[in-house]
Design a protein around this motif. Structure first.
Motif: not given
Length: 72
Positions: A7-8, A24-27, A53-54, A59-62
């Motif tokens: 979930g992240t 970018g993201t990495m799952d 992150e989710p 859009a910005q670090p949470t």
């Protein structure tokens, strides 16, 4: 690095004088068994940071970065 929890995702941030910009993201599939990412446009970035992150990223670090790498 261990894969992100279910979930992240891990999100990469290039940080310059104007603040963080998503790189970018990495799952879990992108992280295991090894991690490779190419960031073609570093611009004036001084730091590469990673946050949790989710799915799909933010859009910005949470949250505060769990890792930072200087680029200078």
């Amino acid at each position: 690095v261990e894969p992100p929890q279910t979930g992240t995702v891990y999100q990469m941030w290039l940080i310059d004088a104007k603040g963080p910009h998503s790189a970018g993201t990495m799952d879990a599939k992108n992280v295991a068994p090894s991690t490779t990412a190419v960031l073609p446009d570093l611009g004036d970035s001084q730091t590469l940071a990673f946050t949790v992150e989710p799915p799909g990223g933010s859009a910005q670090p949470t949250s505060a970065p769990f890792a930072k790498l200087p680029l200078v």
